[in-house]
Design a protein around this motif. Structure first.
Motif, PDB file in Angstrom:
ATOM      1  N   VAL A 174      28.590   1.116   7.439  1.00 43.60           N
ATOM      2  CA  VAL A 174      29.811   0.348   7.708  1.00 43.60           C
ATOM      3  C   VAL A 174      30.982   1.059   7.035  1.00 43.60           C
ATOM      4  N   ARG A 175      32.017   1.370   7.829  1.00 42.42           N
ATOM      5  CA  ARG A 175      33.193   2.045   7.288  1.00 42.42           C
ATOM      6  C   ARG A 175      34.418   1.163   7.514  1.00 42.42           C
ATOM      7  N   VAL A 176      35.446   1.408   6.698  1.00 46.68           N
ATOM      8  CA  VAL A 176      36.687   0.663   6.893  1.00 46.68           C
ATOM      9  C   VAL A 176      37.821   1.660   7.025  1.00 46.68           C
ATOM     10  N   SER A 177      38.740   1.381   7.935  1.00 48.50           N
ATOM     11  CA  SER A 177      39.875   2.287   8.112  1.00 48.50           C
ATOM     12  C   SER A 177      41.078   1.744   7.341  1.00 48.50           C
ATOM     13  N   LEU A 178      41.982   2.646   7.033  1.00 49.14           N
ATOM     14  CA  LEU A 178      43.211   2.265   6.337  1.00 49.14           C
ATOM     15  C   LEU A 178      43.937   1.156   7.089  1.00 49.14           C
ATOM     16  N   TRP A 179      43.821   1.167   8.432  1.00 50.92           N
ATOM     17  CA  TRP A 179      44.524   0.175   9.262  1.00 50.92           C
ATOM     18  C   TRP A 179      44.013  -1.229   8.986  1.00 50.92           C
ATOM     19  N   LEU A 208      35.582  -1.067  10.614  1.00 51.49           N
ATOM     20  CA  LEU A 208      36.616  -2.109  10.589  1.00 51.49           C
ATOM     21  C   LEU A 208      37.956  -1.399  10.739  1.00 51.49           C
ATOM     22  N   HIS A 209      38.727  -1.755  11.789  1.00 48.44           N
ATOM     23  CA  HIS A 209      40.009  -1.059  11.976  1.00 48.44           C
ATOM     24  C   HIS A 209      41.125  -2.068  12.187  1.00 48.44           C
ATOM     25  N   GLY A 210      42.289  -1.594  12.567  1.00 53.22           N
ATOM     26  CA  GLY A 210      43.476  -2.444  12.610  1.00 53.22           C
ATOM     27  C   GLY A 210      43.435  -3.590  13.598  1.00 53.22           C
ATOM     28  N   LEU A 211      42.587  -3.489  14.617  1.00 56.75           N
ATOM     29  CA  LEU A 211      42.539  -4.584  15.596  1.00 56.75           C
ATOM     30  C   LEU A 211      41.177  -5.270  15.574  1.00 56.75           C
ATOM     31  N   GLY A 212      40.480  -5.192  14.450  1.00 60.33           N
ATOM     32  CA  GLY A 212      39.183  -5.863  14.362  1.00 60.33           C
ATOM     33  C   GLY A 212      38.076  -4.896  14.022  1.00 60.33           C
ATOM     34  N   GLY A 213      37.005  -4.952  14.801  1.00 58.01           N
ATOM     35  CA  GLY A 213      35.843  -4.100  14.508  1.00 58.01           C
ATOM     36  C   GLY A 213      35.438  -3.301  15.722  1.00 58.01           C
ATOM     37  N   LEU A 214      34.557  -2.327  15.449  1.00 54.94           N
ATOM     38  CA  LEU A 214      34.105  -1.440  16.518  1.00 54.94           C
ATOM     39  C   LEU A 214      32.688  -1.022  16.161  1.00 54.94           C
ATOM     40  N   CYS A 215      31.806  -1.033  17.154  1.00 53.51           N
ATOM     41  CA  CYS A 215      30.449  -0.529  16.921  1.00 53.51           C
ATOM     42  C   CYS A 215      30.256   0.703  17.787  1.00 53.51           C
ATOM     43  N   GLY A 234      52.426 -18.289  28.205  1.00 49.67           N
ATOM     44  CA  GLY A 234      52.900 -18.482  26.835  1.00 49.67           C
ATOM     45  C   GLY A 234      51.809 -18.558  25.796  1.00 49.67           C
ATOM     46  N   GLN A 235      50.629 -18.035  26.108  1.00 48.43           N
ATOM     47  CA  GLN A 235      49.553 -18.070  25.124  1.00 48.43           C
ATOM     48  C   GLN A 235      49.700 -16.957  24.096  1.00 48.43           C
ATOM     49  N   VAL A 236      50.641 -16.057  24.322  1.00 49.18           N
ATOM     50  CA  VAL A 236      50.705 -14.860  23.497  1.00 49.18           C
ATOM     51  C   VAL A 236      51.933 -14.829  22.597  1.00 49.18           C
ATOM     52  N   SER A 237      52.799 -15.838  22.736  1.00 48.21           N
ATOM     53  CA  SER A 237      54.070 -15.747  22.012  1.00 48.21           C
ATOM     54  C   SER A 237      53.903 -15.803  20.494  1.00 48.21           C
ATOM     55  N   ARG A 238      52.876 -16.516  20.020  1.00 51.15           N
ATOM     56  CA  ARG A 238      52.756 -16.664  18.563  1.00 51.15           C
ATOM     57  C   ARG A 238      52.059 -15.454  17.934  1.00 51.15           C
ATOM     58  N   GLY A 239      52.563 -15.009  16.785  1.00 50.30           N
ATOM     59  CA  GLY A 239      51.836 -14.033  15.983  1.00 50.30           C
ATOM     60  C   GLY A 239      51.895 -12.635  16.566  1.00 50.30           C
ATOM     61  N   SER A 240      52.448 -11.683  15.784  1.00 53.43           N
ATOM     62  CA  SER A 240      52.664 -10.357  16.349  1.00 53.43           C
ATOM     63  C   SER A 240      51.362  -9.560  16.489  1.00 53.43           C
ATOM     64  N   ILE A 241      50.297  -9.938  15.755  1.00 60.48           N
ATOM     65  CA  ILE A 241      49.021  -9.233  15.904  1.00 60.48           C
ATOM     66  C   ILE A 241      48.511  -9.411  17.332  1.00 60.48           C
ATOM     67  N   LEU A 242      48.627 -10.640  17.830  1.00 55.75           N
ATOM     68  CA  LEU A 242      48.151 -10.920  19.178  1.00 55.75           C
ATOM     69  C   LEU A 242      48.966 -10.133  20.202  1.00 55.75           C
ATOM     70  N   VAL A 243      50.274 -10.031  19.964  1.00 56.92           N
ATOM     71  CA  VAL A 243      51.122  -9.270  20.870  1.00 56.92           C
ATOM     72  C   VAL A 243      50.682  -7.801  20.874  1.00 56.92           C
ATOM     73  N   MET A 244      50.403  -7.267  19.666  1.00 55.55           N
ATOM     74  CA  MET A 244      49.952  -5.873  19.583  1.00 55.55           C
ATOM     75  C   MET A 244      48.639  -5.687  20.331  1.00 55.55           C
ATOM     76  N   VAL A 303      47.560  -7.435  22.886  1.00 51.54           N
ATOM     77  CA  VAL A 303      47.820  -7.476  24.324  1.00 51.54           C
ATOM     78  C   VAL A 303      48.398  -6.145  24.798  1.00 51.54           C
ATOM     79  N   ILE A 304      49.350  -5.600  24.019  1.00 49.32           N
ATOM     80  CA  ILE A 304      49.950  -4.319  24.412  1.00 49.32           C
ATOM     81  C   ILE A 304      48.880  -3.224  24.432  1.00 49.32           C
ATOM     82  N   TRP A 305      48.033  -3.240  23.410  1.00 47.84           N
ATOM     83  CA  TRP A 305      46.987  -2.207  23.334  1.00 47.84           C
ATOM     84  C   TRP A 305      46.020  -2.311  24.517  1.00 47.84           C
ATOM     85  N   ILE A 306      45.615  -3.539  24.846  1.00 47.96           N
ATOM     86  CA  ILE A 306      44.672  -3.721  25.962  1.00 47.96           C
ATOM     87  C   ILE A 306      45.330  -3.293  27.272  1.00 47.96           C
ATOM     88  N   ALA A 307      46.596  -3.706  27.443  1.00 45.77           N
ATOM     89  CA  ALA A 307      47.298  -3.338  28.677  1.00 45.77           C
ATOM     90  C   ALA A 307      47.411  -1.823  28.784  1.00 45.77           C
TER      91      ALA A 307
END
Ligand code: ZN
Length: 343
Positions: A17-22, A73-80, A189-199, A201-205
């Motif tokens: 298990v590793r963790v990133s600076l993000w 563990l990275h800036g948008l959660g986890g990755l396996c 309007g499910q995405v307006s709250r919290g900038s992490i969620l906005v990031m 959404v942008i990343w997925i898009a």
């Protein structure tokens, strides 16, 4: 491979298990967010444990298929990360196990909260752990199962589409579906709250748009190379019959094959390395055995090669290492009698 901004935390069941600076920056963002210190602390702990449970769900199934998983563990959660699975069905189980593990943890939280003693039920720490764990594990697992690539649900959706459409069309449908659903989420309007969620959404898009622009694939389309597996089986048979030359010849042929799964490639290099050591191609053998797990057989072959090549300092290092102690003690004495008779 450890990236510069990553730190190795620990191994569980041989899964690193590793963790990133993000991830550190994400935690900092939460602590900076104002809010109550207790709930932020509980939030960080619950989220980190929940991500780990989710990723270990993926990793344990991947390990079952011997795909050498690792968790980040990275800036948008986890990755396996893991080697490529040999079959789509294996991928289905690996992908589903992540949200599956999250839902199980959510269920366990709910059961504990039902049967907890009264004194716990009025404890504010306990209440925040329970409500956050239910929110994260049930809520996120359900969102994660939406058919939005590259979320887990989107990856399952892609594998399903590949059964009905030609690859190019399946990829297109996968990514357009993701973009339409994201658009709908933003519009409602499910995405307006919290900038992490906005990031997020942008990343997925962005991931979906770039996959479409590459006109290509979100992941490799599997074409199983049955010929390679056949070659590996023949090479292993020749090796067992102590026909080292034939085993090495087949191993070299296997290296020329394309579209070979990681596990077949690795086992092929093992047979090739061991056979080369037997027929006296020592330098070659060492390169093929370089990344192999240190089984007693591999350690012995390396010793034989280093001794034959007169690479004394590397040989001494190997003889002094943990790996050498994996060789049974009687055999160790025999080997030392040959390569280091003076000691
Ligand atoms: Zn997942």
């Amino acid at each position: 491979m450890l990236q510069p901004m990553e730190l190795h935390l620990f191994d569980i069941a041989e899964i690193p298990v590793r963790v990133s600076l993000w991830y550190g920056l994400l935690l900092l963002f939460w602590f900076q967010g104002g809010g109550n210190a207790r709930s932020t602390l509980v939030w960080v702990i619950v989220v980190t444990l929940s991500i780990l449970v989710h990723e270990f769900g993926h990793a344990i199934v991947a390990r079952f298929y011997r795909l050498r998983p690792s968790i980040l563990l990275h800036g948008l959660g986890g990755l396996c990360n893991h080697d490529r699975a040999e079959r789509d069905l294996h991928d289905v189980f690996i992908i589903a196990a992540g949200p599956g593990a999250g839902l199980l943890l959510g269920l366990a939280t709910w059961i504990v909260s039902l049967y907890a003693p009264f004194s716990w039920k009025i404890n504010p720490w306990f209440l925040s752990v329970v409500s956050m764990s239910l929110y994260v594990n049930v809520g996120w697992s359900v969102v994660n199962l939406l058919p939005i690539w590259p979320l887990d649900g989107g990856q399952l959706y892609r594998l399903l589409l590949l059964r009905f459409f030609k690859p190019v069309r399946a990829e297109k449908v996968t990514h357009y579906t993701a973009l339409v659903l994201l658009g709908a989420a933003v519009a409602y309007g499910q995405v307006s709250r919290g900038s992490i969620l906005v990031m997020l959404v942008i990343w997925i898009a962005w991931s979906n748009v770039s996959a479409l622009r590459a006109a290509g694939t979100g992941a490799p389309v599997r074409t199983t190379n049955k010929g390679a597996k056949q070659l590996l089986a023949e090479a292993e048979r020749a090796y067992d019959q102590e026909d080292w030359r034939e085993a090495a010849r087949l191993g070299h042929l296997l290296r020329l094959e394309r579209n070979v799964s990681d596990s077949v490639t690795r086992e092929g290099l093992l047979v090739l390395g061991l056979s080369c050591a037997r027929i006296g191609d020592h330098a070659e053998a060492l390169t093929f055995l370089r990344d192999q797990p240190t089984t007693p057989e591999v350690v012995e072959a390396r010793i034989e090669c280093l001794f034959a090549l007169g690479r004394d300092s590397e040989l001494d290092q190997l003889l002094a290492s943990e790996s050498f102690h994996k060789v049974p003690s009687v055999r160790r004495k025999e080997i030392l009698g040959i390569v280091r008779p003076e000691t």
